[in-house]
Write a protein that holds these residues in place. Structure first.
Motif, PDB file in Angstrom:
ATOM      1  N   THR A 152      -3.787 -45.050  14.654  1.00 28.25           N
ATOM      2  CA  THR A 152      -4.724 -46.155  14.568  1.00 28.25           C
ATOM      3  C   THR A 152      -6.099 -45.666  15.009  1.00 28.25           C
ATOM      4  OG1 THR A 152      -4.289 -46.761  16.841  1.00 28.25           O
ATOM      5  CG2 THR A 152      -2.952 -47.827  15.155  1.00 28.25           C
ATOM      6  N   PHE A 153      -7.146 -46.430  14.642  1.00 32.62           N
ATOM      7  CA  PHE A 153      -8.492 -46.044  15.042  1.00 32.62           C
ATOM      8  C   PHE A 153      -8.576 -45.916  16.559  1.00 32.62           C
ATOM      9  CE2 PHE A 153     -12.566 -47.460  16.759  1.00 32.62           C
ATOM     10  CZ  PHE A 153     -13.382 -46.466  16.247  1.00 32.62           C
ATOM     11  N   LYS A 190      -6.979 -42.710  17.790  1.00 39.32           N
ATOM     12  CA  LYS A 190      -7.823 -41.586  17.417  1.00 39.32           C
ATOM     13  C   LYS A 190      -9.011 -41.474  18.359  1.00 39.32           C
ATOM     14  CE  LYS A 190      -7.722 -41.925  12.815  1.00 39.32           C
ATOM     15  NZ  LYS A 190      -8.109 -41.991  11.424  1.00 39.32           N
ATOM     16  N   PHE A 191      -9.657 -42.653  18.574  1.00 39.15           N
ATOM     17  CA  PHE A 191     -10.865 -42.685  19.386  1.00 39.15           C
ATOM     18  C   PHE A 191     -10.563 -42.282  20.825  1.00 39.15           C
ATOM     19  CE2 PHE A 191     -13.653 -45.076  22.257  1.00 39.15           C
ATOM     20  CZ  PHE A 191     -14.878 -44.552  21.867  1.00 39.15           C
TER      21      PHE A 191
END
Ligand code: UDP
Ligand code: MG
Length: 317
Positions: free
Chosen positions: A139-140, A143-144
């Protein structure tokens, strides 16, 4: 090197009853295909480490072991967390295997990379890092947070391999080296590069967890990152020293400024001395804490009792 060395796969498991049977099946296929190609010795094993699971994980491991002795298990007395469970597995495998590959129970790490890792081992590498080439499935948010984590570690001076989790091959002597690190706050990703020896990387794509959910919620991720930084670097202490120094320098500037304003007679009685002492004392206090911290940092590093060197070879007749 004589081909056919003993390989152990070490898999920490915490409440993984949903994924374990499938994981066991896929790993067995992989092992069998390597047996057929005579890449590994017959004594090779798939070792599950039960990290104090509260579900049926251990029963499943016992059942697998009954069906096929290629499966073995290590049961921890209680939940000690991923890193400790992994270490327990690695240290148990150390005397039995020539090489060990650690991977997660959820098979997010591509098992097809195992062959390449073993090939690298035969080429003479002692450590082979599995490195994620893409994070398409994450998911974003994941990742972030992961990317910020690597950046932060780097900024703090901790040497870790980018996009490498705990999917790696280690040779017997690399494990011997690891066993010399006796620290309690365990952050394997930071320690392995310190062991030295020849290392290389193999890239793979990370899959989605096919069942069950992540055992690393945000809270655990944050404490993992904090652990990583505080067990490898005393930079945070240095930052206090630097801040104290800067504020003290600033106080000198403010001294000049307030003297100028004072000489122009535009100040209230007592303002100059008050404002200058606030800055000067504040700065000096921070500086002093930083200096004390510097010594505590030294003590901290001493208490870790890390090996000062690991000898790879001695030439003798
Ligand atoms: N794990 C463990 N003890 C714990 C938490 C996790 O042994 O306290 C294991 C878990 O079973 C899995 C691996 O560590 O094999 C990685 O966990 P997970 O897949 O939940 O982490 P993520 O991939 O989401 O970072
Ligand atoms: Mg996972």
């Amino acid at each position: 090197m004589d081909k056919k060395q003993i390989l152990y796969l070490v898999i920490p498991c915490y409440n993984e009853e949903e994924v374990l049977p499938e994981t066991a099946r896929q790993l067995l296929l992989k092992m069998n295909s390597m047996f057929e190609r005579e890449m590994i010795a017959g004594e090779s094993k798939i070792m599950f480490v039960n990290d104090g699971s509260r579900d049926r994980t251990w029963e499943i491991i016992e059942e697998l072991h009954r069906q096929n002795p290629i499966y073995t298990g290590v049961k921890l007395s209680r939940n000690k967390g991923h890193q400790n469970a992994l270490l327990a597995g690695l240290m148990t495998a150390k005397g039995r295997a020539d090489m060990v590959i650690s991977l997660d129970a959820d098979l997010q790490d591509d098992v097809n990379v195992i062959d390449r890792m073993v090939e690298c081992y035969y080429q003479g590498y002692d450590v082979v890092y599995g490195v994620r080439s893409a994070r398409k499935t994450d998911t974003f948010f994941k990742k972030f947070t992961a990317q910020s984590f690597y950046k932060l570690m780097k900024a703090m001076g901790v040497d870790i391999v980018y996009n490498h989790a705990d999917y790696r091959l280690m040779s017997r002597r690399a494990l011997e080296g690891l066993s010399k690190f006796r620290e309690v706050n365990l952050f394997l990703r930071g320690i392995v590069p310190l062991i030295g020896y020849r290392s290389t990387e193999v890239a793979y794509e990370r899959h989605e967890r096919f069942a069950g959910e992540s055992k690393y919620p945000l809270k655990k991720m944050l404490s993992f990152a904090t652990d990583g930084i505080t067990s490898f670097s005393i930079k945070p202490i240095r930052m206090i020293t630097v801040a104290g120094f800067l504020i003290f320098v600033m106080s000198l500037a403010i001294l000049i400024y307030s003297l100028v304003v004072h000489s122009m007679g535009r100040t209230v009685w007592g303002w100059t001395s008050t404002i200058v002492s606030i800055w000067a004392i504040g700065g000096l206090q921070l500086l002093a804490i930083g200096v004390v911290g510097e010594y505590i940092g030294k003590i901290y590093m001493e208490t870790k009792d890390r090996p000062k060197y690991i000898i790879e070879k001695i030439l003798e007749e």
